[in-house]
Every structure is written in structure tokens, then in C-alpha cells.
Design a protein around this motif. Structure first.
Motif, PDB file in Angstrom:
ATOM      1  N   ARG A  85       0.837  -1.208   0.000  1.00 16.12           N
ATOM      2  CA  ARG A  85       0.000   0.000   0.000  1.00 16.12           C
ATOM      3  C   ARG A  85       0.869   1.254   0.000  1.00 16.12           C
ATOM      4  N   ARG A  86       1.915   1.243   0.822  1.00 12.03           N
ATOM      5  CA  ARG A  86       2.797   2.411   0.920  1.00 12.03           C
ATOM      6  C   ARG A  86       3.495   2.690  -0.411  1.00 12.03           C
ATOM      7  N   ASP A  87       3.977   1.612  -1.071  1.00  9.81           N
ATOM      8  CA  ASP A  87       4.718   1.770  -2.326  1.00  9.81           C
ATOM      9  C   ASP A  87       3.839   1.737  -3.563  1.00  9.81           C
ATOM     10  N   LYS A  88       2.523   1.463  -3.372  1.00  9.41           N
ATOM     11  CA  LYS A  88       1.562   1.384  -4.481  1.00  9.41           C
ATOM     12  C   LYS A  88       1.992   0.352  -5.526  1.00  9.41           C
ATOM     13  N   VAL A  89       2.259  -0.868  -5.037  1.00 11.99           N
ATOM     14  CA  VAL A  89       2.670  -1.972  -5.909  1.00 11.99           C
ATOM     15  C   VAL A  89       1.760  -3.176  -5.654  1.00 11.99           C
ATOM     16  N   GLU A  90       2.060  -4.291  -6.297  1.00 12.99           N
ATOM     17  CA  GLU A  90       1.263  -5.498  -6.149  1.00 12.99           C
ATOM     18  C   GLU A  90       1.834  -6.394  -5.053  1.00 12.99           C
ATOM     19  N   LEU A  91       0.938  -7.044  -4.309  1.00 13.02           N
ATOM     20  CA  LEU A  91       1.314  -8.013  -3.293  1.00 13.02           C
ATOM     21  C   LEU A  91       1.049  -9.398  -3.872  1.00 13.02           C
ATOM     22  N   VAL A  92       2.088 -10.225  -3.962  1.00 11.64           N
ATOM     23  CA  VAL A  92       1.978 -11.567  -4.523  1.00 11.64           C
ATOM     24  C   VAL A  92       2.195 -12.569  -3.395  1.00 11.64           C
ATOM     25  N   VAL A  93       1.209 -13.456  -3.173  1.00  6.49           N
ATOM     26  CA  VAL A  93       1.255 -14.407  -2.069  1.00  6.49           C
ATOM     27  C   VAL A  93       1.574 -15.796  -2.615  1.00  6.49           C
ATOM     28  N   HIS A  94       2.597 -16.424  -2.031  1.00  4.63           N
ATOM     29  CA  HIS A  94       3.021 -17.763  -2.435  1.00  4.63           C
ATOM     30  C   HIS A  94       2.602 -18.773  -1.368  1.00  4.63           C
ATOM     31  N   GLY A  95       2.459 -20.034  -1.767  1.00  5.43           N
ATOM     32  CA  GLY A  95       2.170 -21.108  -0.825  1.00  5.43           C
ATOM     33  C   GLY A  95       3.457 -21.766  -0.369  1.00  5.43           C
ATOM     34  N   ARG A  96       3.340 -22.779   0.497  1.00  5.44           N
ATOM     35  CA  ARG A  96       4.512 -23.513   0.994  1.00  5.44           C
ATOM     36  C   ARG A  96       5.321 -24.131  -0.145  1.00  5.44           C
ATOM     37  N   ASN A  97       4.635 -24.521  -1.238  1.00  2.80           N
ATOM     38  CA  ASN A  97       5.318 -25.142  -2.364  1.00  2.80           C
ATOM     39  C   ASN A  97       5.959 -24.115  -3.301  1.00  2.80           C
ATOM     40  N   GLY A  98       5.803 -22.831  -3.008  1.00  2.00           N
ATOM     41  CA  GLY A  98       6.411 -21.787  -3.817  1.00  2.00           C
ATOM     42  C   GLY A  98       5.539 -21.259  -4.940  1.00  2.00           C
ATOM     43  N   ARG A  99       4.415 -21.916  -5.193  1.00  2.00           N
ATOM     44  CA  ARG A  99       3.515 -21.457  -6.258  1.00  2.00           C
ATOM     45  C   ARG A  99       2.697 -20.257  -5.804  1.00  2.00           C
ATOM     46  N   ILE A 100       2.352 -19.414  -6.759  1.00  2.00           N
ATOM     47  CA  ILE A 100       1.553 -18.231  -6.464  1.00  2.00           C
ATOM     48  C   ILE A 100       0.128 -18.655  -6.131  1.00  2.00           C
ATOM     49  N   GLN A 101      -0.378 -18.170  -4.991  1.00  3.55           N
ATOM     50  CA  GLN A 101      -1.741 -18.473  -4.568  1.00  3.55           C
ATOM     51  C   GLN A 101      -2.690 -17.313  -4.839  1.00  3.55           C
ATOM     52  N   ASP A 102      -2.211 -16.098  -4.679  1.00  2.00           N
ATOM     53  CA  ASP A 102      -3.080 -14.938  -4.776  1.00  2.00           C
ATOM     54  C   ASP A 102      -2.241 -13.698  -5.050  1.00  2.00           C
ATOM     55  N   SER A 103      -2.886 -12.654  -5.532  1.00  2.00           N
ATOM     56  CA  SER A 103      -2.207 -11.372  -5.697  1.00  2.00           C
ATOM     57  C   SER A 103      -3.225 -10.252  -5.553  1.00  2.00           C
ATOM     58  N   ASP A 104      -2.787  -9.143  -5.009  1.00  4.84           N
ATOM     59  CA  ASP A 104      -3.620  -7.959  -4.825  1.00  4.84           C
ATOM     60  C   ASP A 104      -2.832  -6.750  -5.280  1.00  4.84           C
ATOM     61  N   SER A 105      -3.479  -5.887  -6.048  1.00 10.80           N
ATOM     62  CA  SER A 105      -2.829  -4.692  -6.538  1.00 10.80           C
ATOM     63  C   SER A 105      -3.237  -3.498  -5.688  1.00 10.80           C
ATOM     64  N   TYR A 106      -2.269  -2.742  -5.221  1.00 16.82           N
ATOM     65  CA  TYR A 106      -2.538  -1.570  -4.403  1.00 16.82           C
ATOM     66  C   TYR A 106      -2.110  -0.286  -5.110  1.00 16.82           C
ATOM     67  N   GLY A 107      -1.746  -0.381  -6.365  1.00 20.79           N
ATOM     68  CA  GLY A 107      -1.351   0.797  -7.114  1.00 20.79           C
ATOM     69  C   GLY A 107      -2.352   1.102  -8.202  1.00 20.79           C
ATOM     70  N   ASN A 108      -1.939   1.823  -9.181  1.00 21.49           N
ATOM     71  CA  ASN A 108      -2.779   2.145 -10.324  1.00 21.49           C
ATOM     72  C   ASN A 108      -2.682   0.988 -11.307  1.00 21.49           C
ATOM     73  N   ASP A 109      -3.627   0.078 -11.250  1.00 17.92           N
ATOM     74  CA  ASP A 109      -3.620  -1.119 -12.084  1.00 17.92           C
ATOM     75  C   ASP A 109      -4.267  -0.808 -13.438  1.00 17.92           C
ATOM     76  N   PRO A 110      -3.506  -0.853 -14.540  1.00 15.96           N
ATOM     77  CA  PRO A 110      -4.081  -0.543 -15.844  1.00 15.96           C
ATOM     78  C   PRO A 110      -5.074  -1.596 -16.322  1.00 15.96           C
ATOM     79  N   PHE A 111      -5.013  -2.813 -15.785  1.00 15.09           N
ATOM     80  CA  PHE A 111      -5.928  -3.891 -16.157  1.00 15.09           C
ATOM     81  C   PHE A 111      -6.528  -4.503 -14.892  1.00 15.09           C
ATOM     82  N   PRO A 112      -7.493  -3.824 -14.268  1.00 16.03           N
ATOM     83  CA  PRO A 112      -8.037  -4.355 -13.020  1.00 16.03           C
ATOM     84  C   PRO A 112      -8.779  -5.673 -13.260  1.00 16.03           C
TER      85      PRO A 112
END
Length: 77
Positions: A44-71
Motif C-alpha cells: 500500500r505504501r509503495d503502491k505496488v502489487e502483493l503476490v502471495v506464495h504457498g509452501r510449495n512456492g507457487r503463487i496463490q493470490d495477488s492484490d494490486s494496491y497501485g494504479n492497475d491498468p488492467f483491473p
């Protein structure tokens, strides 16, 4: 300078936040929930995306806190 996304990744001491492209982790937390909270604040502070990984290293979720051109069309909440 382009913004670097924040990743929440598994770590030997629990969970950690890591800026995209960095070799070292930023903050190490004992639980995934704690790491998500810290990572969300950083994203939120840096206005970037938060990418969440699982224990196996694969991406589980992502949230954008900046100006997302493709919401996303989905409604997670």
C-alpha cells in the motif's frame, strides 16, 4: 525507476516478505498472516502489487494496491 512488487514467501524461520528481484528477504515473520499484514502495508505504501506464495512456492493470490491498468473482473471480497 519501475516499482518492485512485494512477495510473501516461505522461509526457514516462518514466512518472509521479499521485494521482486531482491536476493535477500525484507522481514521475517513467524506466521503467514503476520507476513501478509506486513507485506500488505508495504505494498500500500509503495503502491505496488502483493503476490502471495504457498509452501510449495507457487503463487496463490495477488492484490494490486497501485494504479492497475488492467483491473481484475473477479470479486474476491
Amino acid at each position: 525507476m519501475p516499482k518492485k512488487d512485494i512477495h510473501v514467501v516461505p522461509h526457514k524461520d516462518g514466512w518472509a516478505t521479499r521485494r521482486e528481484g531482491a536476493t535477500r528477504v525484507g522481514v521475517v515473520a513467524p506466521t503467514k498472516a503476520d507476513a501478509l499484514s506486513i507485506g500488505r502495508d508495504q505494498a500500500r505504501r509503495d503502491k505496488v502489487e502483493l503476490v502471495v506464495h504457498g509452501r510449495n512456492g507457487r503463487i496463490q493470490d495477488s492484490d494490486s494496491y497501485g494504479n492497475d491498468p488492467f483491473p481484475p473482473r473477479d470479486k474476491k471480497r
